[in-house]
Design a protein around this motif. Structure first.
Motif, PDB file in Angstrom:
ATOM      1  N   SER A 168      22.089  73.394 -48.492  1.00  0.00           N
ATOM      2  CA  SER A 168      22.088  71.618 -47.941  1.00  0.00           C
ATOM      3  C   SER A 168      22.878  72.366 -46.528  1.00  0.00           C
ATOM      4  CB  SER A 168      21.540  71.420 -49.325  1.00  0.00           C
ATOM      5  OG  SER A 168      23.543  71.488 -49.340  1.00  0.00           O
ATOM      6  N   ASN A 169      22.991  71.032 -46.208  1.00  0.00           N
ATOM      7  CA  ASN A 169      23.788  70.906 -44.602  1.00  0.00           C
ATOM      8  C   ASN A 169      25.185  71.365 -45.153  1.00  0.00           C
ATOM      9  OD1 ASN A 169      21.924  70.738 -43.296  1.00  0.00           O
ATOM     10  ND2 ASN A 169      22.255  68.137 -42.942  1.00  0.00           N
ATOM     11  N   THR A 170      25.366  70.896 -46.328  1.00  0.00           N
ATOM     12  CA  THR A 170      26.740  70.957 -47.063  1.00  0.00           C
ATOM     13  C   THR A 170      27.139  72.235 -47.487  1.00  0.00           C
ATOM     14  OG1 THR A 170      26.643  68.740 -47.886  1.00  0.00           O
ATOM     15  CG2 THR A 170      28.454  70.298 -48.821  1.00  0.00           C
ATOM     16  N   GLU A 171      26.420  72.717 -48.039  1.00  0.00           N
ATOM     17  CA  GLU A 171      26.501  74.152 -48.321  1.00  0.00           C
ATOM     18  C   GLU A 171      26.943  75.140 -46.905  1.00  0.00           C
ATOM     19  OE1 GLU A 171      23.872  74.371 -52.514  1.00  0.00           O
ATOM     20  OE2 GLU A 171      23.061  74.409 -50.833  1.00  0.00           O
ATOM     21  N   ILE A 172      25.767  74.730 -45.890  1.00  0.00           N
ATOM     22  CA  ILE A 172      25.481  75.401 -44.750  1.00  0.00           C
ATOM     23  C   ILE A 172      27.016  75.747 -43.998  1.00  0.00           C
ATOM     24  CG2 ILE A 172      24.529  76.141 -42.553  1.00  0.00           C
ATOM     25  CD1 ILE A 172      22.036  74.996 -43.915  1.00  0.00           C
ATOM     26  N   ALA A 173      26.639  74.087 -43.749  1.00  0.00           N
ATOM     27  CA  ALA A 173      28.649  74.291 -43.896  1.00  0.00           C
ATOM     28  C   ALA A 173      29.773  74.872 -43.767  1.00  0.00           C
ATOM     29  CB  ALA A 173      28.831  72.278 -43.734  1.00  0.00           C
ATOM     30  N   ALA A 174      30.064  75.140 -45.201  1.00  0.00           N
ATOM     31  CA  ALA A 174      30.821  76.072 -46.252  1.00  0.00           C
ATOM     32  C   ALA A 174      29.873  77.223 -45.685  1.00  0.00           C
ATOM     33  CB  ALA A 174      30.656  75.685 -47.353  1.00  0.00           C
ATOM     34  N   HIS A 175      29.661  77.896 -45.621  1.00  0.00           N
ATOM     35  CA  HIS A 175      28.950  79.431 -45.400  1.00  0.00           C
ATOM     36  C   HIS A 175      29.481  80.229 -43.811  1.00  0.00           C
ATOM     37  CE1 HIS A 175      26.496  82.843 -46.431  1.00  0.00           C
ATOM     38  NE2 HIS A 175      25.991  82.808 -45.051  1.00  0.00           N
ATOM     39  N   LEU A 176      28.666  78.451 -43.300  1.00  0.00           N
ATOM     40  CA  LEU A 176      29.650  79.079 -41.719  1.00  0.00           C
ATOM     41  C   LEU A 176      30.851  78.168 -41.139  1.00  0.00           C
ATOM     42  CD1 LEU A 176      25.595  78.498 -39.868  1.00  0.00           C
ATOM     43  CD2 LEU A 176      27.156  80.823 -41.158  1.00  0.00           C
ATOM     44  N   TYR A 177      32.003  77.544 -41.832  1.00  0.00           N
ATOM     45  CA  TYR A 177      32.803  77.602 -41.913  1.00  0.00           C
ATOM     46  C   TYR A 177      32.334  76.611 -40.441  1.00  0.00           C
ATOM     47  CZ  TYR A 177      34.063  81.514 -44.838  1.00  0.00           C
ATOM     48  OH  TYR A 177      34.416  82.282 -46.016  1.00  0.00           O
ATOM     49  N   LEU A 178      31.552  75.340 -41.030  1.00  0.00           N
ATOM     50  CA  LEU A 178      31.478  74.680 -39.743  1.00  0.00           C
ATOM     51  C   LEU A 178      31.762  73.058 -40.335  1.00  0.00           C
ATOM     52  CD1 LEU A 178      28.209  76.284 -37.899  1.00  0.00           C
ATOM     53  CD2 LEU A 178      30.704  76.345 -37.219  1.00  0.00           C
ATOM     54  N   SER A 179      32.172  71.895 -39.309  1.00  0.00           N
ATOM     55  CA  SER A 179      31.289  71.068 -40.164  1.00  0.00           C
ATOM     56  C   SER A 179      29.837  70.187 -40.583  1.00  0.00           C
ATOM     57  CB  SER A 179      31.936  69.526 -39.261  1.00  0.00           C
ATOM     58  OG  SER A 179      31.188  69.840 -38.534  1.00  0.00           O
ATOM     59  N   GLU A 180      30.480  69.264 -41.461  1.00  0.00           N
ATOM     60  CA  GLU A 180      28.781  69.271 -41.982  1.00  0.00           C
ATOM     61  C   GLU A 180      27.881  68.468 -40.587  1.00  0.00           C
ATOM     62  OE1 GLU A 180      25.911  66.725 -45.401  1.00  0.00           O
ATOM     63  OE2 GLU A 180      28.252  67.366 -45.228  1.00  0.00           O
ATOM     64  N   ALA A 181      28.794  67.815 -39.830  1.00  0.00           N
ATOM     65  CA  ALA A 181      27.700  66.984 -38.887  1.00  0.00           C
ATOM     66  C   ALA A 181      28.021  68.089 -37.516  1.00  0.00           C
ATOM     67  CB  ALA A 181      29.393  66.088 -38.294  1.00  0.00           C
ATOM     68  N   THR A 182      28.536  69.124 -36.991  1.00  0.00           N
ATOM     69  CA  THR A 182      27.788  70.279 -36.648  1.00  0.00           C
ATOM     70  C   THR A 182      26.747  70.671 -36.593  1.00  0.00           C
ATOM     71  OG1 THR A 182      30.304  70.418 -36.040  1.00  0.00           O
ATOM     72  CG2 THR A 182      28.539  72.403 -35.616  1.00  0.00           C
ATOM     73  N   VAL A 183      26.579  71.034 -38.417  1.00  0.00           N
ATOM     74  CA  VAL A 183      25.325  71.753 -39.092  1.00  0.00           C
ATOM     75  C   VAL A 183      24.130  70.853 -38.999  1.00  0.00           C
ATOM     76  CG1 VAL A 183      24.193  72.452 -41.016  1.00  0.00           C
ATOM     77  CG2 VAL A 183      26.246  73.092 -40.474  1.00  0.00           C
ATOM     78  N   LYS A 184      24.646  68.938 -39.316  1.00  0.00           N
ATOM     79  CA  LYS A 184      23.472  68.509 -38.403  1.00  0.00           C
ATOM     80  C   LYS A 184      22.499  69.014 -37.228  1.00  0.00           C
ATOM     81  CE  LYS A 184      22.185  63.432 -39.664  1.00  0.00           C
ATOM     82  NZ  LYS A 184      22.814  62.266 -40.012  1.00  0.00           N
ATOM     83  N   THR A 185      23.897  69.133 -36.499  1.00  0.00           N
ATOM     84  CA  THR A 185      23.290  69.048 -35.269  1.00  0.00           C
ATOM     85  C   THR A 185      23.064  69.414 -34.936  1.00  0.00           C
ATOM     86  OG1 THR A 185      25.273  67.403 -34.637  1.00  0.00           O
ATOM     87  CG2 THR A 185      23.710  68.696 -32.648  1.00  0.00           C
ATOM     88  N   HIS A 186      22.359  70.826 -35.380  1.00  0.00           N
ATOM     89  CA  HIS A 186      22.060  71.676 -35.113  1.00  0.00           C
ATOM     90  C   HIS A 186      21.202  71.745 -36.027  1.00  0.00           C
ATOM     91  CE1 HIS A 186      25.184  74.603 -33.614  1.00  0.00           C
ATOM     92  NE2 HIS A 186      25.868  75.098 -34.829  1.00  0.00           N
TER      93      HIS A 186
END
Length: 222
Positions: A168-186
């Motif tokens: 999920s976006n939350t899990e990707i954010a944790a994996h890449l050390y990014l914010s969830e908003a940044t992942v959603k943008t990507h």
């Protein structure tokens, strides 16, 4: 109003869906079809926002009907199946469906799913998508040329690979050390660059190009 076309070869099933959707103030049943040919024709005539599509039907099945609808109309297709690992589901997703639901889905979940699809979201959870693709990847076509992915940045490719692994976006954010908003943008940018409708189609492309592989391990960029 969200206009929905109901497609199922069983009249009783269509009646049940009609009753459920009729209880929602923002959903209107635009019409009903009993087979794939009628679904394609009525989509063009009635201009629905979402087609609720049965997969297994005599004559033109739901997979081919989905392919024809997606190729000629902006309506989004939500396929229905009796089994969560229906052999046709993978083909339906590749044909352009925005997701799938089981026929025993609770009424509230069905209404919520239709609303999500109508606004451009996919309704297949990442874990179910991964399980489906892993299950049927062996029967899929050989990997395509991955040059289509060249428009992505290295980070976007990385995000796409993780989406395909079912994160999920939350899990990707944790994996890449990014914010969830940044992942959603990507995710939004890679969908736009690849001209994909939604997350489900992104997962299919990741498998088709070999960026993701059965078992969950992404391939390394060439």
């Amino acid at each position: 109003m969200i206009r929905v076309l109901l497609v199922d070869d069983q009249e009783l099933m269509r009646a049940g869906f009609h009753m459920v959707l009729g209880a929602a103030e923002d959903i209107e049943v635009a019409g009903e079809a009993g087979d794939g040919d009628a679904a394609v024709r009525l989509t063009a005539e009635l201009d629905p926002d979402v087609v609720l599509m049965d997969i297994r039907m005599p004559g033109l099945n739901g997979v081919e009907a989905t392919r024809r609808i997606v190729a000629s109309h902006p309506a989004r297709v939500l396929v229905m199946t009796t089994f969560d690992l229906d052999e046709y589901v993978y083909s339906a997703l590749k044909a352009g469906a925005s997701g799938f639901l089981l026929k025993d889905t609770a009424p509230g979940e069905l209404i919520s799913a239709l609303r999500s699809v109508a606004t451009g979201d996919a309704v297949v959870s990442p874990s179910i998508t991964r399980r489906l693709l892993d299950r049927f990847a062996d029967s899929a076509d050989p990997p395509q040329d991955d040059s289509a992915l060249n428009v992505l940045t290295e980070r976007e490719r990385e995000v796409l690979a993780l989406v395909a692994r079912g994160l999920s976006n939350t899990e990707i954010a944790a994996h890449l050390y990014l914010s969830e908003a940044t992942v959603k943008t990507h995710v939004g940018r890679l969908l736009a660059k690849l001209d994909l409708r939604d997350r489900v189609q992104a997962v299919v492309l990741a498998y088709d190009t070999g960026l993701a592989r059965p078992g969950g391990a992404p391939s390394r960029p060439s």
